[in-house]
Design a protein around this motif. Structure first.
Motif, PDB file in Angstrom:
ATOM      1  N   GLY A   1     -40.966  14.842   6.107  1.00 39.64           N
ATOM      2  CA  GLY A   1     -41.071  13.478   6.638  1.00 39.64           C
ATOM      3  C   GLY A   1     -39.838  12.708   6.994  1.00 39.64           C
ATOM      4  N   SER A   2     -40.003  11.202   6.861  1.00 35.75           N
ATOM      5  CA  SER A   2     -38.971  10.593   7.184  1.00 35.75           C
ATOM      6  C   SER A   2     -37.429  10.799   6.502  1.00 35.75           C
ATOM      7  N   GLU A   3     -36.349  10.488   7.029  1.00 40.65           N
ATOM      8  CA  GLU A   3     -34.834  10.608   6.877  1.00 40.65           C
ATOM      9  C   GLU A   3     -35.164  10.001   5.071  1.00 40.65           C
ATOM     10  N   PRO A   4     -34.470  10.540   4.546  1.00 41.23           N
ATOM     11  CA  PRO A   4     -34.044   9.950   3.038  1.00 41.23           C
ATOM     12  C   PRO A   4     -33.507   8.626   3.003  1.00 41.23           C
ATOM     13  N   ASP A   5     -32.726   8.261   3.957  1.00 45.41           N
ATOM     14  CA  ASP A   5     -31.995   6.932   3.943  1.00 45.41           C
ATOM     15  C   ASP A   5     -32.989   5.975   4.540  1.00 45.41           C
ATOM     16  N   GLY A   6     -34.034   6.184   4.765  1.00 46.49           N
ATOM     17  CA  GLY A   6     -35.036   5.274   5.441  1.00 46.49           C
ATOM     18  C   GLY A   6     -34.877   4.582   6.547  1.00 46.49           C
ATOM     19  N   SER A   7     -33.901   5.309   7.472  1.00 50.02           N
ATOM     20  CA  SER A   7     -33.866   4.850   8.798  1.00 50.02           C
ATOM     21  C   SER A   7     -34.899   5.115   9.622  1.00 50.02           C
ATOM     22  N   ALA A   8     -35.202   3.998  10.715  1.00 47.70           N
ATOM     23  CA  ALA A   8     -36.479   4.218  11.311  1.00 47.70           C
ATOM     24  C   ALA A   8     -36.256   5.238  12.686  1.00 47.70           C
ATOM     25  N   GLN A   9     -37.337   5.751  12.985  1.00 45.83           N
ATOM     26  CA  GLN A   9     -37.451   6.520  14.203  1.00 45.83           C
ATOM     27  C   GLN A   9     -37.164   5.712  15.255  1.00 45.83           C
ATOM     28  N   PRO A  10     -36.721   6.358  16.477  1.00 41.34           N
ATOM     29  CA  PRO A  10     -36.425   5.481  17.800  1.00 41.34           C
ATOM     30  C   PRO A  10     -37.649   5.120  18.326  1.00 41.34           C
ATOM     31  N   SER A  11     -37.483   4.137  19.139  1.00 41.66           N
ATOM     32  CA  SER A  11     -38.854   4.028  20.213  1.00 41.66           C
ATOM     33  C   SER A  11     -39.328   5.252  20.701  1.00 41.66           C
TER      34      SER A  11
ATOM     35  N   GLU B   1     -29.170  25.309  13.339  1.00 41.61           N
ATOM     36  CA  GLU B   1     -27.627  24.853  13.162  1.00 41.61           C
ATOM     37  C   GLU B   1     -26.761  26.182  13.214  1.00 41.61           C
ATOM     38  N   ALA B   2     -27.287  27.395  12.498  1.00 40.12           N
ATOM     39  CA  ALA B   2     -26.547  28.575  12.905  1.00 40.12           C
ATOM     40  C   ALA B   2     -26.266  28.990  14.298  1.00 40.12           C
ATOM     41  N   LEU B   3     -27.626  28.887  14.902  1.00 40.01           N
ATOM     42  CA  LEU B   3     -27.581  29.359  16.584  1.00 40.01           C
ATOM     43  C   LEU B   3     -26.569  28.527  17.216  1.00 40.01           C
ATOM     44  N   ALA B   4     -26.606  27.308  17.064  1.00 37.94           N
ATOM     45  CA  ALA B   4     -25.648  26.253  17.673  1.00 37.94           C
ATOM     46  C   ALA B   4     -24.222  26.601  17.426  1.00 37.94           C
ATOM     47  N   ARG B   5     -23.711  26.831  16.110  1.00 40.25           N
ATOM     48  CA  ARG B   5     -22.539  27.420  15.733  1.00 40.25           C
ATOM     49  C   ARG B   5     -22.231  28.510  16.349  1.00 40.25           C
ATOM     50  N   ALA B   6     -23.106  29.232  16.681  1.00 41.47           N
ATOM     51  CA  ALA B   6     -22.832  30.666  17.261  1.00 41.47           C
ATOM     52  C   ALA B   6     -22.666  30.638  18.862  1.00 41.47           C
ATOM     53  N   GLY B   7     -22.965  29.366  19.425  1.00 47.22           N
ATOM     54  CA  GLY B   7     -22.909  29.169  20.866  1.00 47.22           C
ATOM     55  C   GLY B   7     -24.187  29.175  21.439  1.00 47.22           C
ATOM     56  N   ALA B   8     -25.235  29.420  20.987  1.00 46.05           N
ATOM     57  CA  ALA B   8     -26.555  29.496  21.548  1.00 46.05           C
ATOM     58  C   ALA B   8     -26.796  27.783  21.847  1.00 46.05           C
ATOM     59  N   GLN B   9     -27.719  27.691  23.068  1.00 42.20           N
ATOM     60  CA  GLN B   9     -27.960  26.495  23.351  1.00 42.20           C
ATOM     61  C   GLN B   9     -29.250  26.147  22.574  1.00 42.20           C
ATOM     62  N   THR B  10     -29.012  24.679  21.901  1.00 42.22           N
ATOM     63  CA  THR B  10     -30.168  24.615  21.146  1.00 42.22           C
ATOM     64  C   THR B  10     -30.412  22.998  21.380  1.00 42.22           C
ATOM     65  N   VAL B  11     -31.721  22.682  21.097  1.00 38.60           N
ATOM     66  CA  VAL B  11     -32.291  21.216  20.975  1.00 38.60           C
ATOM     67  C   VAL B  11     -32.904  20.904  19.580  1.00 38.60           C
ATOM     68  N   ASP B  12     -32.494  20.014  18.987  1.00 36.69           N
ATOM     69  CA  ASP B  12     -32.868  19.561  17.495  1.00 36.69           C
ATOM     70  C   ASP B  12     -33.776  18.448  17.885  1.00 36.69           C
TER      71      ASP B  12
ATOM     72  N   ALA C   1     -35.765  12.786  16.990  1.00 40.47           N
ATOM     73  CA  ALA C   1     -36.750  11.790  16.543  1.00 40.47           C
ATOM     74  C   ALA C   1     -36.252  11.147  15.275  1.00 40.47           C
ATOM     75  N   ASN C   2     -35.092  11.516  14.563  1.00 40.86           N
ATOM     76  CA  ASN C   2     -34.711  10.926  13.410  1.00 40.86           C
ATOM     77  C   ASN C   2     -35.870  11.284  12.317  1.00 40.86           C
ATOM     78  N   HIS C   3     -36.140  12.544  12.150  1.00 42.62           N
ATOM     79  CA  HIS C   3     -37.255  12.807  11.424  1.00 42.62           C
ATOM     80  C   HIS C   3     -37.223  14.289  10.950  1.00 42.62           C
ATOM     81  N   ARG C   4     -37.623  14.388   9.560  1.00 42.89           N
ATOM     82  CA  ARG C   4     -37.188  15.851   9.057  1.00 42.89           C
ATOM     83  C   ARG C   4     -38.387  16.872   9.325  1.00 42.89           C
ATOM     84  N   GLY C   5     -39.291  16.476  10.001  1.00 45.28           N
ATOM     85  CA  GLY C   5     -40.460  17.471  10.172  1.00 45.28           C
ATOM     86  C   GLY C   5     -41.613  17.314   9.550  1.00 45.28           C
TER      87      GLY C   5
END
Length: 87
Positions: free
Chosen positions: A25-35, A1-12, A17-21
């Motif tokens: 694991g999955s997002e705390p709000d229980g939202s599903a991953q996309p297809s 996030e800091a790189l993106a704020r500094a103007g770097a090109q980033t892809v999260d 993937a709606n996943h925290r790694g």
């Protein structure tokens, strides 16, 4: 996030993937991953506007993010790219 704020090109990939790694694991709000197709479409949309003459920063831990696969051609390019450790 800091790189993106500094103007770097980033892809999260985890956000796309709606996943925290692998550890968190999955997002705390229980939202599903996309297809798989939805993830790949979002990834295309994230990559399309990037300037190929500038570096792109991507955190990549694995070929899988939750139940989704990083497309093989993308994974191969990322795995072969120079590594920068950000602390």
């Amino acid at each position: 996030e800091a790189l993106a704020r500094a103007g770097a090109q980033t892809v999260d990939l985890e956000r796309l993937a709606n996943h925290r790694g692998s550890i968190l694991g999955s997002e705390p709000d229980g939202s599903a991953q996309p297809s798989q197709k939805g993830f790949e479409s979002a990834l295309y949309d994230a990559l399309a506007p990037l300037d190929p003459a500038r570096p792109v920063f991507v955190e990549l831990e694995s070929a899988k993010i939750g139940r989704l696969d990083v497309p093989r051609p993308v994974f191969r390019r990322l795995a072969a790219a120079p590594v920068v450790e950000v602390k």
